[in-house]
Every structure is written in structure tokens, then in C-alpha cells.
Design a protein around this motif. Sequence first.
Motif, PDB file in Angstrom:
ATOM      1  N   ALA A 102       0.811  -1.222   0.000  1.00  0.00           N
ATOM      2  CA  ALA A 102       0.000   0.000   0.000  1.00  0.00           C
ATOM      3  C   ALA A 102       0.844   1.271   0.000  1.00  0.00           C
ATOM      4  CB  ALA A 102      -0.934  -0.004   1.218  1.00  0.00           C
ATOM      5  N   HIS A 103       2.009   1.234   0.653  1.00  0.00           N
ATOM      6  CA  HIS A 103       2.745   2.486   0.873  1.00  0.00           C
ATOM      7  C   HIS A 103       4.176   2.478   0.351  1.00  0.00           C
ATOM      8  CE1 HIS A 103      -0.447   4.225   3.240  1.00  0.00           C
ATOM      9  NE2 HIS A 103      -0.459   3.208   4.076  1.00  0.00           N
ATOM     10  N   ARG A 105       6.796   1.768  -2.640  1.00  0.00           N
ATOM     11  CA  ARG A 105       6.917   1.534  -4.074  1.00  0.00           C
ATOM     12  C   ARG A 105       8.253   0.861  -4.368  1.00  0.00           C
ATOM     13  NH1 ARG A 105       4.681   7.272  -6.657  1.00  0.00           N
ATOM     14  NH2 ARG A 105       2.590   7.168  -5.711  1.00  0.00           N
ATOM     15  N   ARG A 164      -4.650  -4.346   2.529  1.00  0.00           N
ATOM     16  CA  ARG A 164      -4.143  -3.353   1.574  1.00  0.00           C
ATOM     17  C   ARG A 164      -5.210  -2.316   1.246  1.00  0.00           C
ATOM     18  NH1 ARG A 164      -4.531  -3.094  -4.012  1.00  0.00           N
ATOM     19  NH2 ARG A 164      -2.914  -1.856  -5.059  1.00  0.00           N
ATOM     20  N   ASN A 165      -6.425  -2.756   0.989  1.00  0.00           N
ATOM     21  CA  ASN A 165      -7.494  -1.799   0.696  1.00  0.00           C
ATOM     22  C   ASN A 165      -7.743  -0.866   1.872  1.00  0.00           C
ATOM     23  OD1 ASN A 165      -7.827  -2.919  -1.815  1.00  0.00           O
ATOM     24  ND2 ASN A 165      -9.564  -4.208  -1.234  1.00  0.00           N
ATOM     25  N   ARG A 168      -4.743   1.660   2.208  1.00  0.00           N
ATOM     26  CA  ARG A 168      -4.778   2.679   1.151  1.00  0.00           C
ATOM     27  C   ARG A 168      -5.865   3.714   1.402  1.00  0.00           C
ATOM     28  NH1 ARG A 168      -4.730   0.315  -4.785  1.00  0.00           N
ATOM     29  NH2 ARG A 168      -4.496   2.543  -5.176  1.00  0.00           N
ATOM     30  N   ASN A 169      -6.846   3.374   2.216  1.00  0.00           N
ATOM     31  CA  ASN A 169      -7.936   4.296   2.495  1.00  0.00           C
ATOM     32  C   ASN A 169      -7.630   5.222   3.665  1.00  0.00           C
ATOM     33  OD1 ASN A 169     -10.520   4.882   1.337  1.00  0.00           O
ATOM     34  ND2 ASN A 169     -11.469   4.244   3.258  1.00  0.00           N
ATOM     35  N   GLU A 172      -3.798  10.200   3.407  1.00  0.00           N
ATOM     36  CA  GLU A 172      -2.431  10.363   2.938  1.00  0.00           C
ATOM     37  C   GLU A 172      -1.692  11.440   3.715  1.00  0.00           C
ATOM     38  OE1 GLU A 172       0.840   9.426   0.623  1.00  0.00           O
ATOM     39  OE2 GLU A 172      -1.112   8.418   0.707  1.00  0.00           O
ATOM     40  N   LYS A 281     -12.742   4.207  -2.266  1.00  0.00           N
ATOM     41  CA  LYS A 281     -11.544   5.024  -2.119  1.00  0.00           C
ATOM     42  C   LYS A 281     -11.935   6.480  -2.089  1.00  0.00           C
ATOM     43  CE  LYS A 281      -7.151   6.122  -2.181  1.00  0.00           C
ATOM     44  NZ  LYS A 281      -6.306   5.940  -1.003  1.00  0.00           N
TER      45      LYS A 281
END
Length: 282
Positions: A102-103, A105, A164-165, A168-169, A172, A281
Motif C-alpha cells: 500500500a505504501h 513503491r 491493503r485496501n 490505502r484508504n 495520505e 476510495k
Amino acid sequence: MTDMSSSVRMRTSTRIYLYVSLSLIAAIVLVPLLTTALGGFKTLGDLRTNPFGLPTEWQWTNYTDILFGERYWLQIGNSLIIAALTVLLTLIVSSMAAFAFAHVRFFGSSFLLNYFLLGLMFPAATAILPLFIRIRDLGLLNTYWGVVLPQVAFGLGMSILLFRNYFRNLPEELFQAAFVDGCGYMRFFWHISLPLSRPIVATVSIISFVGSWNSYILPLIMLNSESKYPWPLGIMVYRGEYGTDWQLVLAFITLTILPTIIVFFVAQRHIIAGLTAGAVKS
């Protein structure tokens, strides 16, 4: 005025349809459970002549004999140990992997994620032979770990997807502010992400717990000592001994499914929140 009244009628009819549908679904779920529980209070003759009604004479000894016996608690204890280890390992591995997906890369992240999710397409039964050989080579046959590790492996796909979902929610801005203050990935994960993720932790825990609690194929293949049997295998042995006394088998089944029902009712609010939180999202 006419539009307003028609809107009220539409909402009323929708609500009635919803209540009727939910009542039918609840009846489909509850009738077998109640029939099983009541069947455990009957004599064998009463069970044959009156399978769905109340007992003519309540046979409390059908339940008390099981509760005061050693076998029931041994099998419940085995199931709890296997389920607890499965839940713990699934939460640790899937949450950390999902946080990275999720965070963080990195090269190949999409490929690795799809590789994990590919496991959702294959049930454990399709890999039972190579799995048995691998567990045998590791010396884990007839041990709790021989059941726990495959259950964790086959549960990672769904658990990583849910975590993960949810991750990601999360806002940020929270993630960026933590990094500005010098918070690294691990500190952010343990001190911010996980404390904010109690609903999805409860959801994954219940899914893993119920899956492990009801598992039959893996314990059947990996365990050969009756002293390590969880309750699904215990029912098989119990039925072999009391195959004609169906009222005792129903009583045993009722007592073994009670823990999952209790756990679900305790955590149902968190389960619903966890399943819906990552659905959209923002």
C-alpha cells in the motif's frame, strides 16, 4: 405533494421488501441451527418422530455428559491452539505485506501482489499431495504446525487484499506528516496504521479463525494422533462410536459451533466496519 407521497410509498415498500428478505435469510440460517440444538435435547425416538419440534422430554444429560467428558475439551483445546496460531501468524504476515504493497513503491510490487492474490483461485485440496510431501520432509507431520502453516499460506491472499485496501484508504496527509516528523516505515506501521486498523484486524481475525476452526481436510491429512485432533475430526470419531445415537451427535455438534457464534457476535460491529471501510476510495 403527489411526488412526495409516492416517494414515501416507495420508501415504505422498499423497507418492507428489505425486512421480508432479511427475515427469510435469517430463517434459512437459524432454522438448521435451532433444529440441531433442539435435537440434542431429545431421545432417539423423539428425534425420529419429531425432528423439528420441541423435545417431548428435555434430555439435559445429552449435553452435560459431553461437557463433563475429557474428549470434548481436548478437541476444543486443539482447535483453539491451531486457530489462535493461524490467526496470529496471518495477522502479522498479511498486515506487514499489505502495508508494503500500500505504501512502499518497489520494483515488482504489482507482480508480487498478483502472485499472492492468485492463491485465491486454488483451494487447499488441489495441492494436498505436494503439501503433504513438503510437510513430511520438514518433519511437521502430526504436529500443530503442520496444519497451521498451510492454513496461513492459503489465507494470505484474502487477508493481504483486505489489509491493503484498508491501508490505502487511510488519509495520505497522516502518512506525510509522520514522515516529516521523522517517523520511519516500521514506526508508522506499528504506532499509527495498526492502531487505526482495528476494524480490519477484527475482520481478518474472524475470517482466519472461522476458516481454521472449520478446517477438515488439512487436519485429516496432517494429523494421525487422536490426541491432537481438532473438533471436525473429533466429530468423525464421535460419530463412529455413537453413529446410531444421533441425538448425542447433534449435541456434540451444537457445543462445537458455539465458540464461533460467540466470537462472531462479539466482533460483528468491527467485522462490518472492516469490510466496508476499504470498499470506496476517498
